[in-house]
Design an enzyme around this catalytic site. Structure first.
Site, PDB file in Angstrom:
ATOM      1  N   ASP A   1       0.848  -1.181  -0.064  1.00 34.37           N
ATOM      2  CA  ASP A   1       0.090  -0.040   0.147  1.00 34.37           C
ATOM      3  C   ASP A   1       0.852   1.183   0.069  1.00 34.37           C
ATOM      4  O   ASP A   1       1.024   1.692   1.150  1.00 34.37           O
ATOM      5  CB  ASP A   1      -1.018   0.078   1.275  1.00 34.37           C
ATOM      6  CG  ASP A   1      -2.185   1.021   1.083  1.00 34.37           C
ATOM      7  OD1 ASP A   1      -2.030   1.567   0.227  1.00 34.37           O
ATOM      8  OD2 ASP A   1      -2.494   1.215   2.252  1.00 34.37           O
TER       9      ASP A   1
ATOM     10  N   GLU B   1      -2.724   3.192  -8.248  1.00 37.65           N
ATOM     11  CA  GLU B   1      -3.356   3.969  -8.935  1.00 37.65           C
ATOM     12  C   GLU B   1      -5.078   3.715  -9.068  1.00 37.65           C
ATOM     13  O   GLU B   1      -5.391   2.580  -8.890  1.00 37.65           O
ATOM     14  CB  GLU B   1      -2.975   3.983 -10.580  1.00 37.65           C
ATOM     15  CG  GLU B   1      -3.654   5.159 -11.425  1.00 37.65           C
ATOM     16  CD  GLU B   1      -2.994   5.473 -12.529  1.00 37.65           C
ATOM     17  OE1 GLU B   1      -2.235   6.190 -12.622  1.00 37.65           O
ATOM     18  OE2 GLU B   1      -3.145   4.574 -13.605  1.00 37.65           O
TER      19      GLU B   1
END
Length: 176
Positions: free
Chosen positions: A141, A150
């Protein structure tokens, strides 16, 4: 066209596609259909949506619905973590999205306190599907990893369509 005409010339190629994706396409160890590194969940969600549309037309309905459910469940957390911001177990907190990673106004959004801030985003981008894991279910993450973190409209389009189709069919969305 298959929905409009129900002609085999349209349904047959779509069926071949779903069969290939379900039975032959590479998968991660935890079962995600894997097309490529960039936006891996986008691809699996779009495939699930296509196969659910075929199932609605009566083509291998039970088989394709179960396959789509597996793919969507993976995104929601059946693979040990959620890839949907603000949802489920251990969801992404650092999606690559400028507006959600900038501090509240009047603070300026600069490199050090915006996209390059190592902490969680200032705003939770509820419902956004991140790009997803690599071919070995690997995921960090980290908003600097734009390939896997994204968020984009095309990532969510097939995902939301598949969720809606599963809900319409009243397929149990509870995770195992």
């Amino acid at each position: 066209m298959g929905k409009l005409t129900r002609e085999d010339k349209y349904l047959s190629p779509a069926t071949q596609f779903c069969d290939y994706m379900k039975n032959t396409q590479q998968r991660t160890p935890k079962g995600l259909v894997f097309i490529q590194e960039w936006g891996s969940l986008r691809h699996s969600a779009n495939i699930a949506f296509i196969c659910l549309n075929l199932a609605e037309l009566g083509v291998k309905s039970a088989e394709y619905r179960e396959f789509a459910k597996e793919q969507i469940h993976y995104a929601l957390g059946a693979g040990a973590r959620s890839y949907v911001v603000g949802y489920g177990e251990n969801p992404p907190q650092r999606p690559r999205h400028r507006a959600s990673s900038c501090p509240p106004r009047p603070s300026p959004c600069k490199r050090q306190n915006g996209l390059y801030n190592p902490g969680p985003n200032y705003y939770t981008l509820y419902g956004a599907l991140v790009g997803g894991p690599g071919s070995q279910d690997d995921y960090v993450d980290d908003r600097d990893d734009y390939v896997r973190n994204e968020v984009a409209i095309d990532y969510n389009a097939g995902f939301q369509g598949a969720l809606a189709a599963l809900q319409k069919l009243k397929i149990n969305m509870q995770l195992p």
